[in-house]
Design a protein around this motif. Structure first.
Motif, PDB file in Angstrom:
ATOM      1  N   LEU A 143       1.477  -4.658   1.209  1.00 41.71           N
ATOM      2  CA  LEU A 143       2.011  -4.191   2.488  1.00 41.71           C
ATOM      3  C   LEU A 143       1.657  -5.158   3.610  1.00 41.71           C
ATOM      4  CD1 LEU A 143       1.269  -0.364   2.233  1.00 41.71           C
ATOM      5  CD2 LEU A 143       3.531  -1.449   2.177  1.00 41.71           C
ATOM      6  N   LEU A 144       0.412  -5.618   3.639  1.00 41.90           N
ATOM      7  CA  LEU A 144      -0.004  -6.551   4.680  1.00 41.90           C
ATOM      8  C   LEU A 144       0.778  -7.857   4.613  1.00 41.90           C
ATOM      9  CD1 LEU A 144      -3.873  -6.033   4.579  1.00 41.90           C
ATOM     10  CD2 LEU A 144      -2.274  -5.145   6.290  1.00 41.90           C
ATOM     11  N   ASP A 145       1.101  -8.279   3.392  1.00 44.02           N
ATOM     12  CA  ASP A 145       1.792  -9.564   3.205  1.00 44.02           C
ATOM     13  C   ASP A 145       3.307  -9.459   3.336  1.00 44.02           C
ATOM     14  OD1 ASP A 145      -0.616 -10.825   2.770  1.00 44.02           O
ATOM     15  OD2 ASP A 145      -0.460 -10.771   0.576  1.00 44.02           O
ATOM     16  N   ASN A 146       3.867  -8.264   3.208  1.00 42.07           N
ATOM     17  CA  ASN A 146       5.325  -8.140   3.136  1.00 42.07           C
ATOM     18  C   ASN A 146       5.974  -7.336   4.257  1.00 42.07           C
ATOM     19  OD1 ASN A 146       6.372  -9.333   0.342  1.00 42.07           O
ATOM     20  ND2 ASN A 146       4.359  -8.407  -0.004  1.00 42.07           N
ATOM     21  N   VAL A 147       5.198  -6.581   5.007  1.00 41.77           N
ATOM     22  CA  VAL A 147       5.739  -5.876   6.176  1.00 41.77           C
ATOM     23  C   VAL A 147       5.557  -6.778   7.390  1.00 41.77           C
ATOM     24  CG1 VAL A 147       5.530  -3.862   7.691  1.00 41.77           C
ATOM     25  CG2 VAL A 147       5.268  -3.603   5.209  1.00 41.77           C
ATOM     26  N   GLU A 152      -1.146  -9.357  11.079  1.00 44.94           N
ATOM     27  CA  GLU A 152      -1.625  -9.691  12.419  1.00 44.94           C
ATOM     28  C   GLU A 152      -2.056  -8.414  13.166  1.00 44.94           C
ATOM     29  OE1 GLU A 152       0.681 -12.790  10.681  1.00 44.94           O
ATOM     30  OE2 GLU A 152       1.259 -10.701  11.082  1.00 44.94           O
ATOM     31  N   ARG A 153      -1.287  -7.363  13.018  1.00 44.59           N
ATOM     32  CA  ARG A 153      -1.616  -6.109  13.691  1.00 44.59           C
ATOM     33  C   ARG A 153      -2.880  -5.482  13.080  1.00 44.59           C
ATOM     34  NH1 ARG A 153       3.008  -2.013  14.020  1.00 44.59           N
ATOM     35  NH2 ARG A 153       1.561  -1.159  15.578  1.00 44.59           N
ATOM     36  N   ALA A 154      -3.046  -5.623  11.779  1.00 43.69           N
ATOM     37  CA  ALA A 154      -4.255  -5.116  11.133  1.00 43.69           C
ATOM     38  C   ALA A 154      -5.484  -5.846  11.656  1.00 43.69           C
ATOM     39  CB  ALA A 154      -4.148  -5.274   9.621  1.00 43.69           C
ATOM     40  N   LEU A 159      -3.794  -0.897  13.129  1.00 47.90           N
ATOM     41  CA  LEU A 159      -3.297  -0.155  11.977  1.00 47.90           C
ATOM     42  C   LEU A 159      -4.429   0.575  11.261  1.00 47.90           C
ATOM     43  CD1 LEU A 159      -0.861  -2.797  10.420  1.00 47.90           C
ATOM     44  CD2 LEU A 159      -0.402  -1.111  12.230  1.00 47.90           C
ATOM     45  N   ALA A 160      -4.044   1.587  10.498  1.00 45.47           N
ATOM     46  CA  ALA A 160      -4.984   2.344   9.675  1.00 45.47           C
ATOM     47  C   ALA A 160      -4.444   2.452   8.260  1.00 45.47           C
ATOM     48  CB  ALA A 160      -5.216   3.735  10.252  1.00 45.47           C
ATOM     49  N   PHE A 161      -5.333   2.313   7.298  1.00 43.03           N
ATOM     50  CA  PHE A 161      -4.993   2.509   5.888  1.00 43.03           C
ATOM     51  C   PHE A 161      -5.657   3.779   5.393  1.00 43.03           C
ATOM     52  CE2 PHE A 161      -7.599   2.174   2.009  1.00 43.03           C
ATOM     53  CZ  PHE A 161      -6.625   2.426   1.046  1.00 43.03           C
ATOM     54  N   ALA A 205     -12.110 -10.821  -1.237  1.00 45.05           N
ATOM     55  CA  ALA A 205     -11.333 -11.253  -2.402  1.00 45.05           C
ATOM     56  C   ALA A 205      -9.894 -10.753  -2.337  1.00 45.05           C
ATOM     57  CB  ALA A 205     -12.010 -10.756  -3.685  1.00 45.05           C
ATOM     58  N   PHE A 206      -9.715  -9.526  -1.829  1.00 43.67           N
ATOM     59  CA  PHE A 206      -8.362  -8.959  -1.720  1.00 43.67           C
ATOM     60  C   PHE A 206      -7.709  -9.277  -0.375  1.00 43.67           C
ATOM     61  CE2 PHE A 206     -10.121  -6.272  -5.114  1.00 43.67           C
ATOM     62  CZ  PHE A 206      -9.063  -6.281  -6.020  1.00 43.67           C
ATOM     63  N   ASP A 207      -8.432  -9.956   0.506  1.00 43.90           N
ATOM     64  CA  ASP A 207      -7.928 -10.359   1.827  1.00 43.90           C
ATOM     65  C   ASP A 207      -7.494  -9.140   2.643  1.00 43.90           C
ATOM     66  OD1 ASP A 207      -7.332 -12.067   3.883  1.00 43.90           O
ATOM     67  OD2 ASP A 207      -5.382 -12.693   3.079  1.00 43.90           O
ATOM     68  N   ILE A 208      -8.404  -8.173   2.782  1.00 47.36           N
ATOM     69  CA  ILE A 208      -8.129  -6.934   3.504  1.00 47.36           C
ATOM     70  C   ILE A 208      -9.139  -6.779   4.644  1.00 47.36           C
ATOM     71  CG2 ILE A 208      -8.173  -4.409   3.313  1.00 47.36           C
ATOM     72  CD1 ILE A 208      -7.062  -4.794   0.466  1.00 47.36           C
TER      73      ILE A 208
END
Length: 275
Positions: A143-147, A152-154, A159-161, A205-208
């Motif tokens: 989602l972070l990579d494709n929306v 950038e907003r995260a 944003l909230a997950f 590692a997951f770039d989150i």
């Protein structure tokens, strides 16, 4: 009479049940949940439909329970499909994309790449889980990579997950509480089950970004006030862990199978983690 309202948000439907203090079922309500399949291997839910269907079930179940006499709801509990990912705007409460369901396989190639890079032993040691698209982390990264603009907003904290429990909690409290419980956090690939914290090395590692994540609380405890219903939300547990407890598997070695959208076996392992 005092009553408890249970919200059970599942893969194929949302349900609400009202119990009296002795555990007797007073009333229930259920709504089917639309399944979206944009392409083979992709499975999505509309997060707004999850919310509206769940709150409609709650209203209907409470109205039915009133036929047994005047009731006073003492608390609300939430149980939910676990690894499904919702990403939303903290200010507006609007989801940025349909929820990616636990069944979704779109990140299989990413998981294989990360295995080749040698990440799986770290994931297994910290989380007890395999590196698989079933779990939440690679779905959130997708989602972070494709929306558009999401990463950038995260990073700016906009944003909230959350898994579905967090999404319902946020909506029930009118955006005042962003939290989850350990049973749901443990299914994300981002939570160190031994220390009981979000793991910085896994997040890297997951770039989150860590600021996306909900606060992790015990499964039993006061999370916040459900604004519409005027009562506390006092428990959250992922559906399979909740079922294990509900079936009274309270001693190490006891286990249960759940047969539903999938088949799941959970075992009580006692004080020692066994992975």
């Amino acid at each position: 009479m005092d009553a408890l309202l249970a919200l059970d948000q599942g893969t194929s439907s949302s349900r609400a049940l009202v119990f009296d203090r002795s555990g007797r079922l007073l009333a229930s309500s259920q709504r089917e949940l639309t399944q979206h399949f944009p392409q083979p291997g992709w499975v999505e839910h509309d997060a707004e439909e999850i919310w509206t269907g769940q709150v409609e079930c709650a209203r209907e179940a409470l109205a039915k329970a009133g036929s047994h006499g005047q009731i006073r709801v003492a608390a609300i509990g939430i149980t939910n499909q676990r690894e499904t990912v919702v990403l939303w705007d903290r200010k507006t409460g609007q989801p940025l994309h349909r929820a990616l369901v636990w069944q979704d396989r779109r990140t299989a190639a990413l998981c294989e790449q990360m295995k080749r890079e040698g990440l799986e032993p770290l994931v297994r040691a910290r989380t007890g889980l395999l590196l698989d698209p079933y779990f939440s982390a690679t779905k959130l990264r997708w989602l972070l990579d494709n929306v558009a603009g999401a990463r950038e907003r995260a990073a700016r904290g906009e944003l909230a997950f959350g898994t579905v429990d967090s999404w319902l909690l946020w909506k029930l409290t009118d955006g005042k509480v962003h939290a989850t419980d350990a049973s749901n956090a443990s299914r994300t690939l981002l939570f160190d089950i031994h220390r009981g914290v979000w793991d910085d090395e896994l997040l890297a590692a997951f770039d989150i970004p860590k600021r996306l994540l909900p606060e992790v609380k015990p499964s039993a405890g006061i999370y916040g006030q459900a604004v519409e219903f005027g009562v506390p939300i006092s428990g959250i547990a992922g559906d399979q862990q909740a079922a294990l407890f509900g079936q009274a598997a309270l001693q190490p070695g006891q286990a249960k199978n759940t047969y539903g959208t999938g088949c799941f076996l959970l075992m009580h392992t006692g004080e020692q983690a066994r992975t």
